[in-house]
Write a protein that holds these residues in place. Structure first.
Motif: not given
Lengths: 582, 137, 363
Positions: C125-127, C139-140, C172-174
């Motif tokens: 997720p990137l959001g 995570n990223a 929703p979370t990008g």
């Protein structure tokens, strides 16, 4: 002064769990905070979809308890629409669900939980011959020769001598909390390996009825596993489908394989391990309140009296307090977000029933990388479900309690027998090891039920009833404009409910309230503590602060499943998207 | 309506495989070049499979390799140099079947590493026996 | 610490001969659609390498990819993690917890720099970096850090390969896929929800044996497993050809195994090996049971309409299919010893343009 201990990642679980605990000056846990640290947003994704498709989305909530969300989802649609399904479909679903229990519980014990009690390195010191004698003294399982245990020892030794310990690297080996003699450790390690092979075989049952495992197929209105009627003539030698005379016999064999392993390996091993850790029957109680939704129906009548697992609540450890539950009653089940990273439009201190559930992300935790969460504020992606405002424990121990409360004979016999064998009082079940033992005992109960369901399926087929699906309501144009319902499953980890609102043939709201959310949620607006935190705060002292073995023992006794627990959806609050049903 | 296998289709399919085998076998005889045919790569329903097996038949040689990792059944067909192999895993699940065109299928030959290990083991056992022999003197 | 042992030595320890390894190599060669003549080289390659260090990172996932791996029949999960690879980090399986687990990951990265493989399940997720963390790290960030000095990154499951369920509308979370995070390390995509276990273990065996990634399709998937449509290899295909379709899930046609096209089967536009490898040791596969294919190995399959809506008569393939039969000599030139292979060479092999003439439309 107090000291903060953080365990992140909590490993050997499903998903992403973090705990932070405070130790008082004596080294005892005085406060515990359980945090789910990953969110996906499945419920918002489900909005506006075809309700018949929902099972596939919902099933991906979790790939460990891989079928329970698919089952809860199809049941929610069937409940909303009053859609009855054929008896054969109930039997097939029961067989699949029970197989999930047996598979899941065995894998949990050996591959997720055992290494909390079993020191793999110590197994290298074991004498295979003495191990063989030990194994034969507790079970008649055929694989118990000295050579069998020597082979297992050789494999572990190979890892150690290769210098690449792989999954066993850097663990708490040698911790003073490990108490098994080397031979018991070796026996458990051999069965760790054995269970890896066993589990691969027994999930074939899911493949036969559901096409594959993980993530077997489901179907609203019954099962997508028509029974083959034409094994040769028209198909050129193929059975039309994978449900046929040959494979149903394979299902019979799978059940026998399951039963042998549960009776001769899993259950004896659990009790043998427990006998070395009796003090773990005196710590790790949860909240003292227990809830089950019940399960394993034989028809669509809704009459729960014949269900294998009863539905109800027991409070304050009082077996006389058993009372039924109503999941459609807005006063009973609510979800709270007071300390979670979500917000409600009418304030975060209220609880909302799932039909009226709202989901809106409001992350105000620290930006990563971080070393500590702000546990005095919001600290988890899990909501906190409550029954009449009270925290409840769900799962194997809750089932054992409601079975005992309702006088289930087999459960009473198994529990009494185990307590007698271990020389423990009945209160011992309210503990870390009690939870672990309850899981093994109930596995025996499920595996005993399976042949009966298969017999019934055979009998129906023999009588000419091949029906597995009711197609009458398949077309959404036959549905009412607005419908709502709840699909429940008594899942391996506990009470699972999916609440659905269908409007104009589409999903208008979808809320899943799952076992690990009940057990692992953060505190509520009144400071009420959920089961994980309560259990960690019950009589836990860390022998080595850098190796908090005691923490993971108690957490693993619940069999955490975090992807399940954190499934809620919403949008970033800056965008102000707000899903609600009024 | 029946979907019973079409005899013409089956015959044509078998003919095509046999033609390929004949070419490879002639090549083996003249140049020594070996070949394998992975039966997985040929979509065959049970009737086709049965027809192929019937045509190839069984020849003079049969061998079984049974070890800790699984089992392989080997036999020569009615055609010298054309072998049928079936590999099974340790749980006796069929992994794959193949046809080998070779004087001897590769898997029947002893491996140099295995032979070296065996030689060392034999040597050690001899040494041990000699020692035991002395001890008994 | 003792010298790392080779896979051949580890196998010899438990009495597995090179000849037995040859049997396994024959199977991998077969499922990887490699020429049979490469069997001995495959066996030799596996035997001569030390157990490959593997770091498994879990992001926004459901653990079905791990569960699927444990269902592998050949090699089995215990053979895999005891004899073939060293699974140095895997949250769901490893014994270590907390900071000791993280230390195991960092040590594996250091000890095996440029030679370890990273497997990833789940989307990233990137959001908001707080949407998914492990040990307080997004995570990223963990993925970028771990992938930097990896030999290759294997994205398993449709979440890691395409973004999958978290990325489904409205995302929703990008959520994004691994390939949107990892830039300078070769990526192998093994899609599916979850992937077929033997597709994961077969690909790992290939990397282990040859130090090279197998030939990939235009979506970065091993052609051997994703070269044919489900429809083309389906045992129900003869019914399609003769116009015999099940009209509901429990009618006469359904019980006789007729084609599920009219019940929404996505087999014609789905590229995967379910119809040939089947599932759970060949016990069955979704279409054989009686439910149409969901199309779970294709990008964005969650957002392609209802699973029960029949495909239009003329179907556009979601992926450009490549005939598995055309994949000959995949790893030609890969027979050099693994040690001689550098990441640069692998990258070179990866970026080799695909021959457009290979491409055949199978629908």
């Amino acid at each position: 002064m107090s000291e903060r201990i953080v365990v992140d990642p909590v490993t050997r679980i499903e998903g992403h769990l973090r705990v932070e605990v405070n130790l008082d000056e004596t080294g005892k846990i005085s406060d515990a905070y359980s945090s789910g640290t990953s969110v996906r947003g499945l419920e918002l994704i489900l909005k506006d979809r075809d309700p018949r498709d929902a099972w596939a989305f919902a099933q991906r909530i979790c790939g460990v308890c891989t079928l329970v969300h698919g089952l809860a989802s199809v049941r929610s649609v069937e409940d909303a629409l009053g859609w009855e399904i054929p008896p054969n479909a109930h039997l097939i679903r029961n067989l699949m669900s029970a197989a999930q229990y047996v598979h899941d519980h065995v894998m949990h014990f050996y591959h997720l939980h055992a290494l909390d009690w079993v020191d793999v390195v110590s197994a290298l010191d074991a004498d295979p011959k003495a191990t063989s004698e030990l194994a034969q003294s507790i079970s008649t399982y055929s694989k118990s020769s000295p050579g069998y245990f020597a082979d297992a020892q050789t494999r572990v030794k190979g890892l150690v001598e290769s210098g690449q310990l792989g999954i066993f690297a850097n663990a708490y080996w040698g911790h003073e909390g490990y108490r098994l003699p080397p031979e018991a450790n070796l026996m458990a390690v051999a069965h760790y390996l054995e269970a890896l092979a066993w589990q691969r075989e027994v999930v074939r049952l899911h493949a036969i009825f559901g096409g594959k495992n993980p993530h077997p197929n489901f179907l609203v209105g019954g099962c997508a596993s028509p029974i083959s009627t034409d094994p040769s003539a028209s198909t050129g030698g193929f059975d039309g489908t994978s449900v046929n005379v040959t494979t149903l016999q394979q299902v019979r064999d799978v059940i026998a394989t399951m039963r042998e392993f549960v009776e001769r390996v899993y259950l004896p091993d659990t009790l043998a391990v427990a006998s070395f850790y009796k003090d773990w029957f005196r710590r790790g109680e949860g909240v003292g309140n227990f809830m089950t939704y019940g399960d394993f129906p034989l028809d669509s009548s809704g009459d729960r009296s014949s269900w294998m697992v009863p539905a109800g609540v027991v409070t304050n450890r009082d077996l006389g307090s058993f009372q039924p539950i109503d999941l459609n009653d807005p006063e009973q089940v609510t979800e709270n977000v007071a300390r979670a990273w979500y917000s409600y439009s009418d304030g975060d201190d209220i609880g909302l029933h799932p039909y009226d559930g709202q989901t809106k992300f409001a992350y105000d935790g620290p930006q990563p990388p971080y070393t500590h969460l702000d546990v005095e504020s919001n600290y988890s992606w899990l909501k906190s479900p409550r029954w009449r405002g009270q925290p409840m424990e769900v799962g194997p121990l809750a089932r054992m309690v409601t079975w005992l409360a309702t006088g289930n004979e087999r459960a009473t016999e198994l529990a009494t027998g185990a307590l007698r064998q271990l020389d423990l009082p009945v209160e011992a079940i309210y503990s870390t090891m009690g939870r672990t033992a309850a899981r093994a005992l109930e596995t025996q109960m499920f595996v005993e039920q399976m042949d009966g369901w298969l017999d019934a399926l055979f009998a129906n087929i023999a009588a000419g009833d091949l029906s597995v699906h009711n197609a009458k309501m398949w077309e959404p144009r036959t549905w009412p404009k607005l419908a709502k319902g709840v699909g429940t499953v008594e899942a391996p980890r506990g009470a699972l409910g999916h609440w659905i609102v269908i409007r104009d043939g589409k999903i208008d709201n979808y809320q899943a309230v799952v076992p690990t959310t009940w057990n692992a949620g953060p505190r509520d607006a009144d400071g009420g503590i959920s089961a994980y935190e309560a259990a960690l705060m019950d009589n836990h002292e860390l022998a080595e602060r850098d190796k908090p073995l005691e923490i993971i023992r108690t957490l693993h006794s619940f069999d955490p499943c975090l992807a399940c627990a954190v499934h809620v959806a919403g949008d970033d609050d800056t965008q102000g998207l707000d899903i609600s049903i009024k | 309506m029946s979907l019973a296998p079409d005899k013409e289709t089956t015959d044509g399919f078998i003919q095509a495989i046999l033609a390929e085998l004949a070419t490879r076998l002639a090549e083996l005889a003249s140049t020594g070049i070996e070949a394998q045919i992975d039966l997985r790569s040929l979509p065959m329903d049970p009737p086709k499979r049965a027809a192929l097996d019937a045509k190839l038949g069984k020849g003079d040689v049969t061998a079984t390799i049974a070890d800790r990792a699984g089992r392989t059944e080997v036999f020569e067909t009615r055609y010298a140099g054309v072998w049928r192999l079936a590999h099974y895993d340790m749980h006796d699940t069929l992994l794959m079947e193949e046809i080998a065109i070779a004087p001897v299928p590769d898997i029947l030959r002893a491996d140099p590493t295995d032979m070296a290990e065996a030689a060392a083991r034999l040597g050690a056992e001899l040494a041990l026996d000699t020692k035991k022999g002395h001890a008994n003197d | 610490m003792t010298e790392p042992q080779t896979v051949g030595e580890m196998l010899a320890r438990k009495g597995i001969s090179r000849r037995a390894l040859l049997r396994y190599a024959a199977w991998v060669t077969s499922i990887m659609a490699l020429p049979s003549s490469m069997t001995r080289a495959m066996a030799q390659g596996i035997a001569d390498t030390k157990r490959m260090s593997v770091i498994w990172l879990s992001c926004q996932e459901c653990t079905a990819c791990t569960e699927s791996l444990t269902r592998s029949y050949s090699p089995t999960i215990d053979d895999l993690i005891f004899d073939f690879i060293s699974l140095d980090y895997h949250e769901a399986l490893q014994a270590a917890a907390g900071h000791q687990a993280e230390e195991a990951r960092l040590k594996a990265m250091e000890d095996n720099k440029d030679n370890y493989v990273v497997i990833v399940d789940g989307s990233i997720p990137l959001g908001n970096m707080g949407y998914s963390t492990v040990a307080g790290h997004a995570n990223a960030d963990v993925l970028r850090e771990t992938a930097e000095h990896a030999l290759a990154v294997v994205a398993v499951g449709s979440c890691a390969t395409w973004g999958g369920l978290p990325k489904a509308d409205p995302n929703p979370t990008g959520a994004v896929s691994v390939s949107q995070i990892v830039r300078n390390t070769p990526i192998i995509n093994i899609s599916g929800c979850p992937p077929i276990p033997e597709a994961m273990t077969g690909t790992l065996a290939h990397v282990l044996a040859f130090g090279q990634i197998p030939e990939l399709d235009h979506l970065g998937r091993p052609r051997a497993f994703f070269g044919n449509s489900i429809h083309d290899r389906c045992y129900r295909r003869p019914f399609y050809d003769k116009g015999l379709f099940a009209k509901s899930f429990d009618d006469e046609g359904a019980r006789k195994g007729w084609c599920l096209y009219e019940l929404g089967c996505k087999g014609p536009v789905t590229y995967n090996a379910c119809a040939t490898l089947k599932w759970n040791g060949g016990a069955s596969w979704p279409v054989q049971t009686g439910h149409g294919c969901l199309g779970c190995s294709e990008p964005d399959f969650w957002d392609r309409g209802s699973f029960y809506k029949p495909l239009p008569a003329s179907t556009e393939p979601l992926a450009t299919p490549l005939a598995a039969g055309a994949v000959a000599g995949v790893a030609a030139g890969a027979l050099a010893s693994r040690a001689a292979k550098t990441r640069r060479e692998i990258l070179g092999a990866m970026s080799k343009p695909k021959d457009a003439a290979d491409t055949t439309d199978k629908t």
